[in-house]
Write a protein that holds these residues in place. Structure first.
Motif, PDB file in Angstrom:
ATOM      1  N   GLY A 225       5.813 -21.467  -2.390  1.00 25.67           N
ATOM      2  CA  GLY A 225       6.127 -21.446  -0.968  1.00 25.67           C
ATOM      3  C   GLY A 225       5.523 -20.215  -0.334  1.00 25.67           C
ATOM      4  O   GLY A 225       4.760 -19.470  -0.964  1.00 25.67           O
ATOM      5  N   VAL A 226       5.825 -19.972   0.903  1.00 20.26           N
ATOM      6  CA  VAL A 226       5.134 -18.926   1.636  1.00 20.26           C
ATOM      7  C   VAL A 226       6.116 -18.025   2.367  1.00 20.26           C
ATOM      8  O   VAL A 226       5.861 -17.578   3.467  1.00 20.26           O
ATOM      9  CB  VAL A 226       4.131 -19.529   2.635  1.00 20.26           C
ATOM     10  CG1 VAL A 226       2.947 -20.086   1.880  1.00 20.26           C
ATOM     11  CG2 VAL A 226       4.788 -20.596   3.481  1.00 20.26           C
ATOM     12  N   ALA A 227       7.231 -17.780   1.745  1.00 16.83           N
ATOM     13  CA  ALA A 227       8.268 -16.998   2.413  1.00 16.83           C
ATOM     14  C   ALA A 227       7.949 -15.515   2.359  1.00 16.83           C
ATOM     15  O   ALA A 227       8.691 -14.701   1.829  1.00 16.83           O
ATOM     16  CB  ALA A 227       9.623 -17.272   1.783  1.00 16.83           C
ATOM     17  N   VAL A 228       6.789 -15.175   2.886  1.00 15.28           N
ATOM     18  CA  VAL A 228       6.366 -13.781   2.873  1.00 15.28           C
ATOM     19  C   VAL A 228       6.701 -13.147   4.203  1.00 15.28           C
ATOM     20  O   VAL A 228       6.409 -13.708   5.255  1.00 15.28           O
ATOM     21  CB  VAL A 228       4.849 -13.704   2.610  1.00 15.28           C
ATOM     22  CG1 VAL A 228       4.343 -12.297   2.850  1.00 15.28           C
ATOM     23  CG2 VAL A 228       4.539 -14.149   1.197  1.00 15.28           C
ATOM     24  N   ARG A 229       7.293 -11.993   4.127  1.00  9.39           N
ATOM     25  CA  ARG A 229       7.670 -11.312   5.364  1.00  9.39           C
ATOM     26  C   ARG A 229       6.426 -10.729   6.013  1.00  9.39           C
ATOM     27  O   ARG A 229       5.646 -10.033   5.373  1.00  9.39           O
ATOM     28  CB  ARG A 229       8.684 -10.220   5.038  1.00  9.39           C
ATOM     29  CG  ARG A 229       9.542  -9.903   6.202  1.00  9.39           C
ATOM     30  CD  ARG A 229      10.632  -8.923   5.803  1.00  9.39           C
ATOM     31  NE  ARG A 229      10.810  -8.040   6.940  1.00  9.39           N
ATOM     32  CZ  ARG A 229      11.081  -6.767   6.867  1.00  9.39           C
ATOM     33  NH1 ARG A 229      11.211  -6.190   5.692  1.00  9.39           N
ATOM     34  NH2 ARG A 229      11.226  -6.067   7.959  1.00  9.39           N
ATOM     35  N   ILE A 230       6.229 -11.029   7.276  1.00  7.03           N
ATOM     36  CA  ILE A 230       5.083 -10.531   8.014  1.00  7.03           C
ATOM     37  C   ILE A 230       5.581  -9.535   9.040  1.00  7.03           C
ATOM     38  O   ILE A 230       6.416  -9.868   9.880  1.00  7.03           O
ATOM     39  CB  ILE A 230       4.355 -11.689   8.745  1.00  7.03           C
ATOM     40  CG1 ILE A 230       4.114 -12.867   7.825  1.00  7.03           C
ATOM     41  CG2 ILE A 230       3.071 -11.185   9.379  1.00  7.03           C
ATOM     42  CD1 ILE A 230       3.117 -12.651   6.738  1.00  7.03           C
ATOM     43  N   GLY A 231       5.058  -8.292   8.980  1.00 11.01           N
ATOM     44  CA  GLY A 231       5.537  -7.238   9.875  1.00 11.01           C
ATOM     45  C   GLY A 231       4.672  -7.061  11.097  1.00 11.01           C
ATOM     46  O   GLY A 231       4.138  -8.025  11.655  1.00 11.01           O
ATOM     47  N   ASP A 232       4.500  -5.792  11.475  1.00 14.41           N
ATOM     48  CA  ASP A 232       3.793  -5.464  12.713  1.00 14.41           C
ATOM     49  C   ASP A 232       2.357  -5.052  12.386  1.00 14.41           C
ATOM     50  O   ASP A 232       2.132  -4.053  11.696  1.00 14.41           O
ATOM     51  CB  ASP A 232       4.525  -4.326  13.427  1.00 14.41           C
ATOM     52  CG  ASP A 232       3.766  -3.882  14.657  1.00 14.41           C
ATOM     53  OD1 ASP A 232       3.432  -4.760  15.476  1.00 14.41           O
ATOM     54  OD2 ASP A 232       3.462  -2.681  14.778  1.00 14.41           O
ATOM     55  N   PRO A 233       1.369  -5.805  12.887  1.00  6.64           N
ATOM     56  CA  PRO A 233      -0.010  -5.506  12.511  1.00  6.64           C
ATOM     57  C   PRO A 233      -0.496  -4.139  13.002  1.00  6.64           C
ATOM     58  O   PRO A 233      -1.327  -3.507  12.336  1.00  6.64           O
ATOM     59  CB  PRO A 233      -0.811  -6.646  13.158  1.00  6.64           C
ATOM     60  CG  PRO A 233       0.090  -7.321  14.115  1.00  6.64           C
ATOM     61  CD  PRO A 233       1.486  -7.036  13.697  1.00  6.64           C
ATOM     62  N   ALA A 234      -0.001  -3.683  14.133  1.00  2.10           N
ATOM     63  CA  ALA A 234      -0.459  -2.375  14.637  1.00  2.10           C
ATOM     64  C   ALA A 234       0.000  -1.256  13.700  1.00  2.10           C
ATOM     65  O   ALA A 234      -0.770  -0.350  13.354  1.00  2.10           O
ATOM     66  CB  ALA A 234       0.073  -2.152  16.051  1.00  2.10           C
ATOM     67  N   ARG A 235       1.260  -1.339  13.256  1.00  2.00           N
ATOM     68  CA  ARG A 235       1.731  -0.341  12.288  1.00  2.00           C
ATOM     69  C   ARG A 235       0.979  -0.484  10.972  1.00  2.00           C
ATOM     70  O   ARG A 235       0.656   0.502  10.309  1.00  2.00           O
ATOM     71  CB  ARG A 235       3.238  -0.502  12.069  1.00  2.00           C
ATOM     72  CG  ARG A 235       4.093  -0.034  13.234  1.00  2.00           C
ATOM     73  CD  ARG A 235       5.522   0.260  12.776  1.00  2.00           C
ATOM     74  NE  ARG A 235       6.127  -0.859  12.055  1.00  2.00           N
ATOM     75  CZ  ARG A 235       6.947  -1.761  12.612  1.00  2.00           C
ATOM     76  NH1 ARG A 235       7.267  -1.667  13.892  1.00  2.00           N
ATOM     77  NH2 ARG A 235       7.455  -2.742  11.903  1.00  2.00           N
ATOM     78  N   GLY A 236       0.672  -1.743  10.614  1.00  2.00           N
ATOM     79  CA  GLY A 236      -0.098  -1.979   9.399  1.00  2.00           C
ATOM     80  C   GLY A 236      -1.481  -1.362   9.471  1.00  2.00           C
ATOM     81  O   GLY A 236      -1.994  -0.802   8.493  1.00  2.00           O
ATOM     82  N   GLU A 237      -2.093  -1.425  10.632  1.00  2.00           N
ATOM     83  CA  GLU A 237      -3.426  -0.846  10.796  1.00  2.00           C
ATOM     84  C   GLU A 237      -3.371   0.671  10.622  1.00  2.00           C
ATOM     85  O   GLU A 237      -4.248   1.268   9.988  1.00  2.00           O
ATOM     86  CB  GLU A 237      -3.985  -1.210  12.176  1.00  2.00           C
ATOM     87  CG  GLU A 237      -5.397  -0.698  12.393  1.00  2.00           C
ATOM     88  CD  GLU A 237      -6.020  -1.241  13.667  1.00  2.00           C
ATOM     89  OE1 GLU A 237      -5.314  -1.916  14.441  1.00  2.00           O
ATOM     90  OE2 GLU A 237      -7.216  -0.976  13.883  1.00  2.00           O
ATOM     91  N   GLU A 238      -2.309   1.275  11.183  1.00  2.00           N
ATOM     92  CA  GLU A 238      -2.143   2.733  11.002  1.00  2.00           C
ATOM     93  C   GLU A 238      -2.038   3.086   9.526  1.00  2.00           C
ATOM     94  O   GLU A 238      -2.625   4.055   9.044  1.00  2.00           O
ATOM     95  CB  GLU A 238      -0.882   3.214  11.722  1.00  2.00           C
ATOM     96  CG  GLU A 238      -1.076   3.428  13.211  1.00  2.00           C
ATOM     97  CD  GLU A 238       0.246   3.776  13.890  1.00  2.00           C
ATOM     98  OE1 GLU A 238       1.075   4.477  13.257  1.00  2.00           O
ATOM     99  OE2 GLU A 238       0.444   3.321  15.028  1.00  2.00           O
TER     100      GLU A 238
END
Lengths: 257, 547
Positions: A116-129
């Motif tokens: 399955g794909v129950a992966v938590r996806i957060g905030d891409p801007a914070r991820g970029e930092e």
């Protein structure tokens, strides 16, 4: 988006007959049960993988895992091609029961991810930092023409990896790393030591991008040692759950083009 | 040998030392024959190499070093580039492979899948890449230009060159000049309006674009009537040449459209079937020379402009040699386009000769009668060679090949074929097989009676043939000459030949078994000179036998 990068040996047939590329599947479509996906996984492995490959990308112009097909859009189309065959006899017709048929479609639609794909996806801007900052991903990985080439280029990683695989790469890179990407260390008979990333290999030779970003090819007979590490050249920094989710979110925004 | 080193970190410091393929290096390409840096081996497009390890005395010692099998069907027209020990070669329709030139093993492969409505007349061809700095550039069948990282094969940018919905395409290898990547567009059978366009290598931004058909108000527009200019063809699908002193790029322009009904588009139809000289920085047209005004025979001038500096009737001149599809060989002054010499190299009956300005005197044949040379021309796009040692010009010609044209009125419909009728190849018996584009049959049942190849060595001072080497079938093979007076070429029959460039004597041959529809290249790595040919679906590389 009419582009893709592959290892080698991809076959491209008559261009004028190519249908439009389908968009990669949105992951997380839960219309199929996990039991169906599980059954599909087994049926796929025994019946389909011989031609389509374990990752579903061995047939020219088709990537089942990413939802790229030649003439298929709907699940009904998939069902028809599987039941009737396709490609002027290149793909035979399969006589599956209703459960097996639904399973295969479920497995394809789930992006070959039985968990399955129950992966938590957060905030891409914070991820970029994180990517360019504390995580120091950009110390080894290249994105959109910036950064070193020693580790794999991530410019389109969000288009070619599922969220679950991206997450696993951060949590357990040794388990997630593609075999071809494993760092190598070669010592030649004249005692040159070369570290780098393997690009291609055959029985007698190996092709490497070395740590100075040179494309180099070695005959194995000219090597005194050829080591492959199961570890990435640099482990990911410690991140908490939220940061991992942010980083996955950022990686998913990297879709090339 | 191979050991898994569990738990050990091989720290990879990013410390690039990779030499750049700078513009300055491409300028001096002829001085660095170890590499093969442009489609035609240098800006002069001579396909002449100064390498000398393989000579007439040892050419018989050539042995096969490696093969690379293509994974796609169809003619493999790509000409590889070799830059700093890496070969870059395209596969149809639009893949780039980075290949180890010593072993033939592949480092990476980039795949561009053209849009499904890409439209080309004559096969999903691609003829190669350009390299500049750390980038590789390829035009695509759906009329896009891509820039790929030379080291890791990752896409850097992709831009539109032309509208695929209007049947624009790019099949040529781009030309890198200074900071720009220059390409032309195909689509001469689909009513395009051709152009040459330059893009900044760094960003893909359009720098200039020069149409090959002048717009209203521009000089030359008066050679078209009505709206004909808007869909008059004049494509550019073969890589041009460059003279840095003149700062001029030279491009061969293709046929006007519709192809075979010249009466439908009265006028000279500039700049179809011409060579145009464009300023490398601005694209401004500096001069042109038209080989075939108001062409009704599909005599594209899409040959490689071969540049040479030579004494010409007592003075040093900057020359351009051109064996044209229309059957005439030309010498021009490349600084101003002045016509210096013209002479037919095959039987020609569409014209009775050239006037003092090089303009053909037309002698159109009556309806139903054959025209020499035929539709594929006396020669075509296959790259010629010029050897500054022998001072001879080498190219593949088609002899005894004629066509009966059937012009008819065509209506232009965007994105559809715009041909103006059709043609038949002249055969010695009704219904006998003719000769077409490419070879798909291992049995030659058409025979040399419908056309055959003649590799010609011309003396440009006279336009006369010094020697010829005939083949039974026709040939689309290009040429390579070396400083040891060797000439390497091939043909549709699948043989590769090494000849004495001075005398035409056959010194060596091998049967590779598949049609050779591009020119061979040569390069040197670690003291070994290599020769690469593409035959059928195989890229075959030779070197002297290991001692």
């Amino acid at each position: 988006m009419h582009r893709a990068k592959t290892g080698a040996g991809v076959m491209l047939l008559a261009l004028l007959a190519l249908p439009p590329l389908a968009r990669p599947q949105a992951v997380g479509d839960h219309q199929y049960t996990s039991e169906a996906i599980e059954l599909g996984s087994r049926t796929y492995t025994s019946q389909c993988a011989l031609c389509h490959g374990p990752q579903g990308a061995l047939v020219d112009g088709i990537d089942l895992r990413l939802g790229i097909f030649r003439g298929v859009a709907s699940d009904e189309d998939l069902r028809r091609v599987i039941a009737e065959g396709s490609g002027e006899g290149q793909m035979p017709a399969f006589d599956f029961g209703a459960g097996e048929m639904e399973g295969i479609i479920a497995y394809i639609r789930a992006g070959f991810d039985p968990e399955g794909v129950a992966v938590r996806i957060g905030d891409p801007a914070r991820g970029e930092e994180l990517f360019y900052g504390r995580g120091d991903c950009s110390g080894c990985h290249r994105v959109d023409g910036e950064g070193p080439r020693t580790a794999p280029d991530l410019s389109d990683i969000g288009a070619i990896r599922t969220p679950a695989v991206l997450q696993l790469n951060l949590l357990d890179p040794t388990a997630a790393m593609l075999p071809i990407n494993r760092p190598v260390r070669l010592v030649t008979l004249d005692e040159e030591v070369v570290t780098g990333r393997r690009l291609n290999e055959d029985t007698h030779t190996v092709q490497v991008l070395d740590s100075s970003e040179r494309l180099r090819s070695f005959a194995k007979i000219d090597l005194s040692s050829f080591e492959i590490s199961r570890e990435p050249s640099k482990p990911p920094v410690d991140m908490n759950e939220e940061e991992v989710a942010d980083l996955v979110a950022f990686l998913l925004t990297l879709r090339g083009g | 040998m191979k050991i898994f080193a569990v738990g050990i970190l091989f720290v990879l410091f990013a410390a690039p030392v990779c030499a750049q393929i700078s513009y300055e290096r491409i300028l001096q390409a002829e001085d660095g024959p170890e590499s093969w840096l442009t489609y035609n081996g240098g800006y002069m497009s001579q396909r002449y190499s100064r390498l000398t390890q393989i000579g007439q005395e040892n050419v018989g010692d050539l042995e096969l070093r490696w093969l690379l099998q293509n994974q796609v069907f169809g003619a493999w027209q790509s000409s590889p580039i070799v830059a700093d020990g890496v070969m870059y070669v395209t596969e149809r329709p639009n893949s780039i492979m980075a290949v180890d030139p010593i072993t033939g093993r592949v480092f990476w492969k980039y795949v561009h899948t053209p849009a499904e409505n890409s439209l080309v007349c004559c096969g999903a061809n691609n003829r190669g890449v350009a390299v500049l700095d750390d980038r590789v550039f390829m035009g695509t069948l759906d009329a896009r230009l891509v820039a790929v990282d030379r080291i890791n094969g990752e896409l850097l940018w992709e831009v539109e060159v032309g509208d695929v919905n209007l049947a624009y395409s790019v099949t040529m290898a781009p030309l890198a000049v200074k900071d720009k990547i220059i390409v032309g567009v195909g689509g001469g059978e689909f009513g395009i309006r051709g152009y040459v366009a330059a893009f900044y290598a760094e960003t893909g931004e359009l720098a200039w674009k020069t149409y090959t058909i002048p717009a209203p108000g521009e000089p030359g527009h008066e050679t078209w009537e009505g709206d004909d200019w808007q869909y008059g063809g004049a494509p550019v699908w073969i890589t041009g040449s460059f003279d840095p002193e003149e700062n001029l790029t030279y491009w061969g322009v293709g046929n006007p459209g519709p192809d075979w009904n010249a009466a439908q588009r009265p006028g000279d139809n500039l700049y179809s079937d011409s060579v145009i000289a464009l300023d490398a920085d601005t694209g401004e047209l500096r001069w042109h020379f038209q080989f075939t005004p108001n062409d009704g025979y599909d005599y594209d001038a899409v040959q490689v402009p071969v540049l040479a500096d030579m004494e010409w009737r007592g003075e040093d001149r900057k020359l351009m040699f051109w064996a044209n599809r229309n059957g005439y060989f030309y010498v021009l002054d490349r600084s101003d386009g002045e016509f210096l010499l013209g002479n037919p190299f095959v039987r020609v009956n569409w014209s009775s000769g050239l006037d003092e300005n090089g303009r053909p005197i037309p002698t159109p044949q009556p309806e139903g009668m054959p025209t020499w040379p035929g539709n594929q021309g006396g020669t075509n796009w296959y790259p010629p060679s010029w050897s500054p040692r022998t001072e001879l010009f080498y190219f593949s010609a088609w002899e005894d090949y004629a066509t009966i044209y059937q012009p008819e009125e065509s209506e232009y419909v965007p994105g559809r074929a715009f041909l103006g009728g059709g043609f038949d190849v002249l055969t010695p018996a009704p219904g006998a097989p003719g000769v077409g584009i490419g070879r798909t049959n291992p049995i030659n049942n058409w025979t040399d009676e419908v056309g055959h190849a003649s590799l010609k060595a011309l003396d440009p001072r006279t336009g006369e043939e010094v020697w010829e080497f005939e083949q039974f079938d026709v040939s689309d093979s290009g040429m390579l000459t070396t400083a040891t007076d060797l000439l390497f070429t091939g043909g549709r029959e699948g043989y590769i030949h090494a000849l004495d460039a001075a005398s035409g004597e056959l010194l060596w041959k091998r049967n590779l078994g598949g049609q050779i529809v591009m020119a061979p290249i040569t390069y040197m790595i670690d003291g070994v000179q290599y020769l690469s040919f593409i035959s059928g679906h195989v890229l075959a590389t030779f070197a002297l036998r290991h001692k």
